[in-house]
Design a protein around this motif. Structure first.
Motif, PDB file in Angstrom:
ATOM      1  N   GLN A 190     121.797  11.228 -45.202  1.00  0.00           N
ATOM      2  CA  GLN A 190     121.487   9.990 -46.023  1.00  0.00           C
ATOM      3  C   GLN A 190     121.823   8.711 -45.292  1.00  0.00           C
ATOM      4  O   GLN A 190     121.165   7.681 -45.525  1.00  0.00           O
ATOM      5  CB  GLN A 190     121.653  10.083 -47.445  1.00  0.00           C
ATOM      6  CG  GLN A 190     120.789  11.107 -48.247  1.00  0.00           C
ATOM      7  CD  GLN A 190     119.537  10.948 -48.341  1.00  0.00           C
ATOM      8  OE1 GLN A 190     118.902   9.800 -48.245  1.00  0.00           O
ATOM      9  NE2 GLN A 190     118.753  11.979 -48.366  1.00  0.00           N
ATOM     10  N   SER A 191     122.832   8.602 -44.433  1.00  0.00           N
ATOM     11  CA  SER A 191     123.213   7.491 -43.692  1.00  0.00           C
ATOM     12  C   SER A 191     122.344   6.951 -42.732  1.00  0.00           C
ATOM     13  O   SER A 191     122.334   5.895 -42.370  1.00  0.00           O
ATOM     14  CB  SER A 191     124.645   7.916 -43.262  1.00  0.00           C
ATOM     15  OG  SER A 191     124.688   8.745 -42.032  1.00  0.00           O
ATOM     16  N   VAL A 192     121.430   7.645 -42.407  1.00  0.00           N
ATOM     17  CA  VAL A 192     120.327   7.281 -41.306  1.00  0.00           C
ATOM     18  C   VAL A 192     119.451   6.176 -41.842  1.00  0.00           C
ATOM     19  O   VAL A 192     118.837   5.381 -41.164  1.00  0.00           O
ATOM     20  CB  VAL A 192     119.412   8.482 -40.627  1.00  0.00           C
ATOM     21  CG1 VAL A 192     120.652   9.496 -40.168  1.00  0.00           C
ATOM     22  CG2 VAL A 192     118.654   9.043 -41.542  1.00  0.00           C
ATOM     23  N   THR A 193     119.186   6.174 -43.102  1.00  0.00           N
ATOM     24  CA  THR A 193     118.434   5.300 -43.626  1.00  0.00           C
ATOM     25  C   THR A 193     118.911   3.827 -43.553  1.00  0.00           C
ATOM     26  O   THR A 193     118.428   2.869 -43.801  1.00  0.00           O
ATOM     27  CB  THR A 193     118.158   5.722 -45.214  1.00  0.00           C
ATOM     28  OG1 THR A 193     119.133   5.444 -45.952  1.00  0.00           O
ATOM     29  CG2 THR A 193     117.345   6.784 -45.540  1.00  0.00           C
ATOM     30  N   ASN A 194     120.497   4.054 -43.133  1.00  0.00           N
ATOM     31  CA  ASN A 194     121.155   2.516 -43.064  1.00  0.00           C
ATOM     32  C   ASN A 194     120.917   1.865 -41.762  1.00  0.00           C
ATOM     33  O   ASN A 194     121.176   0.876 -41.657  1.00  0.00           O
ATOM     34  CB  ASN A 194     122.684   2.563 -43.342  1.00  0.00           C
ATOM     35  CG  ASN A 194     122.834   3.034 -44.736  1.00  0.00           C
ATOM     36  OD1 ASN A 194     122.213   2.575 -45.714  1.00  0.00           O
ATOM     37  ND2 ASN A 194     124.072   3.608 -44.948  1.00  0.00           N
ATOM     38  N   LEU A 195     120.015   2.812 -40.941  1.00  0.00           N
ATOM     39  CA  LEU A 195     120.020   2.216 -39.653  1.00  0.00           C
ATOM     40  C   LEU A 195     118.698   1.089 -39.531  1.00  0.00           C
ATOM     41  O   LEU A 195     117.683   1.389 -39.721  1.00  0.00           O
ATOM     42  CB  LEU A 195     119.589   3.332 -38.545  1.00  0.00           C
ATOM     43  CG  LEU A 195     120.992   4.430 -38.406  1.00  0.00           C
ATOM     44  CD1 LEU A 195     120.564   5.579 -37.525  1.00  0.00           C
ATOM     45  CD2 LEU A 195     122.029   3.690 -37.796  1.00  0.00           C
ATOM     46  N   ASP A 196     118.864   0.046 -39.114  1.00  0.00           N
ATOM     47  CA  ASP A 196     117.721  -1.044 -39.213  1.00  0.00           C
ATOM     48  C   ASP A 196     116.852  -0.888 -38.187  1.00  0.00           C
ATOM     49  O   ASP A 196     116.457  -2.094 -37.655  1.00  0.00           O
ATOM     50  CB  ASP A 196     118.229  -2.315 -39.468  1.00  0.00           C
ATOM     51  CG  ASP A 196     119.294  -2.849 -38.566  1.00  0.00           C
ATOM     52  OD1 ASP A 196     119.567  -2.197 -37.768  1.00  0.00           O
ATOM     53  OD2 ASP A 196     119.490  -3.820 -38.477  1.00  0.00           O
ATOM     54  N   ARG A 197     116.102   0.070 -38.009  1.00  0.00           N
ATOM     55  CA  ARG A 197     115.392   0.228 -36.793  1.00  0.00           C
ATOM     56  C   ARG A 197     114.169   1.554 -36.976  1.00  0.00           C
ATOM     57  O   ARG A 197     114.800   2.492 -37.761  1.00  0.00           O
ATOM     58  CB  ARG A 197     116.056   0.188 -35.440  1.00  0.00           C
ATOM     59  CG  ARG A 197     116.789   1.601 -35.126  1.00  0.00           C
ATOM     60  CD  ARG A 197     118.076   1.047 -34.167  1.00  0.00           C
ATOM     61  NE  ARG A 197     118.846   0.145 -34.831  1.00  0.00           N
ATOM     62  CZ  ARG A 197     119.581  -0.749 -34.070  1.00  0.00           C
ATOM     63  NH1 ARG A 197     119.574  -0.896 -32.707  1.00  0.00           N
ATOM     64  NH2 ARG A 197     120.424  -1.510 -34.466  1.00  0.00           N
ATOM     65  N   PRO A 198     113.256   1.508 -36.343  1.00  0.00           N
ATOM     66  CA  PRO A 198     112.378   2.860 -36.479  1.00  0.00           C
ATOM     67  C   PRO A 198     113.253   4.158 -35.908  1.00  0.00           C
ATOM     68  O   PRO A 198     114.181   4.162 -35.313  1.00  0.00           O
ATOM     69  CB  PRO A 198     111.125   2.469 -35.672  1.00  0.00           C
ATOM     70  CG  PRO A 198     111.259   1.128 -35.357  1.00  0.00           C
ATOM     71  CD  PRO A 198     112.551   0.597 -35.349  1.00  0.00           C
ATOM     72  N   ARG A 199     112.715   5.217 -36.885  1.00  0.00           N
ATOM     73  CA  ARG A 199     113.658   6.443 -36.808  1.00  0.00           C
ATOM     74  C   ARG A 199     112.390   7.430 -36.507  1.00  0.00           C
ATOM     75  O   ARG A 199     111.500   7.308 -37.190  1.00  0.00           O
ATOM     76  CB  ARG A 199     114.707   6.622 -37.949  1.00  0.00           C
ATOM     77  CG  ARG A 199     115.595   5.610 -38.009  1.00  0.00           C
ATOM     78  CD  ARG A 199     116.448   5.757 -39.428  1.00  0.00           C
ATOM     79  NE  ARG A 199     115.600   5.791 -40.690  1.00  0.00           N
ATOM     80  CZ  ARG A 199     115.555   4.697 -41.160  1.00  0.00           C
ATOM     81  NH1 ARG A 199     116.139   3.449 -40.988  1.00  0.00           N
ATOM     82  NH2 ARG A 199     114.882   4.877 -42.427  1.00  0.00           N
ATOM     83  N   GLY A 200     112.866   8.502 -35.768  1.00  0.00           N
ATOM     84  CA  GLY A 200     112.171   9.739 -35.723  1.00  0.00           C
ATOM     85  C   GLY A 200     112.862  10.908 -35.505  1.00  0.00           C
ATOM     86  O   GLY A 200     113.922  11.025 -35.266  1.00  0.00           O
ATOM     87  N   VAL A 201     112.019  12.202 -35.643  1.00  0.00           N
ATOM     88  CA  VAL A 201     112.628  13.411 -35.278  1.00  0.00           C
ATOM     89  C   VAL A 201     111.878  13.890 -34.234  1.00  0.00           C
ATOM     90  O   VAL A 201     110.536  13.946 -34.072  1.00  0.00           O
ATOM     91  CB  VAL A 201     112.543  14.389 -36.591  1.00  0.00           C
ATOM     92  CG1 VAL A 201     113.258  15.752 -36.499  1.00  0.00           C
ATOM     93  CG2 VAL A 201     113.239  13.562 -37.853  1.00  0.00           C
ATOM     94  N   VAL A 202     112.805  14.701 -33.440  1.00  0.00           N
ATOM     95  CA  VAL A 202     111.821  15.384 -32.148  1.00  0.00           C
ATOM     96  C   VAL A 202     112.423  16.596 -32.036  1.00  0.00           C
ATOM     97  O   VAL A 202     113.987  16.724 -31.951  1.00  0.00           O
ATOM     98  CB  VAL A 202     112.074  14.656 -30.887  1.00  0.00           C
ATOM     99  CG1 VAL A 202     111.508  15.354 -29.773  1.00  0.00           C
ATOM    100  CG2 VAL A 202     111.479  13.129 -31.029  1.00  0.00           C
TER     101      VAL A 202
END
Length: 220
Positions: A99-111
């Motif tokens: 859930q901490s990844v939602t604090n990253l203020d930039r686009p996010r993706g899964v590969v």
């Protein structure tokens, strides 16, 4: 590299616990049986589980005189089903720092090297669709085997979709680190319990013990 345009994540071993080796072996043996091979060589089973190539798969199927496409369809179907069952039973879990990844203020993706449909299942099952702007796994096809990391194919697709030139790729294996560097990206190797003592022959840009450390890494 700092000021990343995006942060990309592997799935198995980074967001969710990796599949158990025994589960993958069982699904592979069931796939062989589905095409009439009742006692496959253990070396062939292990090769499929570890991650075979198109060439090796064709050679393997020739040994048993079975159709490559038929075997691989069975294997993908049974492997995916076994993964769904483990998530639904609670045998495989989401890591508690995701859930901490939602604090990253930039686009996010899964590969991921896992099936695209399995990644979609994971994001839906754990309510993570909102946390990622894109996701890419491989198609359930023989040809997709040669597109897996360390090939940059799916990383390149995610970057193009996000319109990102620079990104950090977070993984838990040497192939993740190699794929990131081949794609011109920085890498973060997360030392989960299953890879705590892994020795890498290629150095990641960052090593972390938790996804909670990513905010400091990306803001440095």
């Amino acid at each position: 590299m700092t000021g990343y345009d995006a942060v990309l994540f592997d799935n198995d071993g980074v967001l969710v616990e990796p599949p158990a080796h025994e589960t993958a072996v069982e699904a592979t043996r069931e796939a062989f049986e589905a095409v009439g091979v009742r006692d496959p060589d253990q070396a062939h089973v292990d090769d499929v589980v570890r991650g075979t190539t198109v060439e090796r798969l064709r050679e393997m199927c020739a040994v048993y005189d079975v159709d490559v496409e038929a075997f691989w369809r069975a294997r993908e179907r049974l492997d995916e089903r076994s993964q769904f069952e483990k998530f639904e039973s609670g045998s495989r879990a989401l890591y508690d720092d995701v859930q901490s990844v939602t604090n990253l203020d930039r686009p996010r993706g899964v590969v991921s090297n896992n099936h695209h449909s399995t990644v979609a299942f994971v994001l839906d099952f754990f309510g993570l669709r909102h946390a990622f702007d894109t996701y890419h796994g491989r198609e359930k096809s023989v040809e997709s085997l040669d597109l897996k990391k360390p090939n940059t194919h799916y990383l390149d697709r995610a970057l193009a979709e996000l319109g990102a030139e620079s990104a950090l790729y977070v993984g838990d294996s040497e192939s993740d680190v190699r794929a990131a560097h081949r794609a011109g990206l920085d890498s973060a190797f997360v030392r989960r319990p299953h890879c705590r003592d892994t020795t890498l022959s290629v150095a990641p840009t960052h090593e972390i013990d938790s996804l909670r450390e990513l905010a400091a890494v990306t803001d440095a």
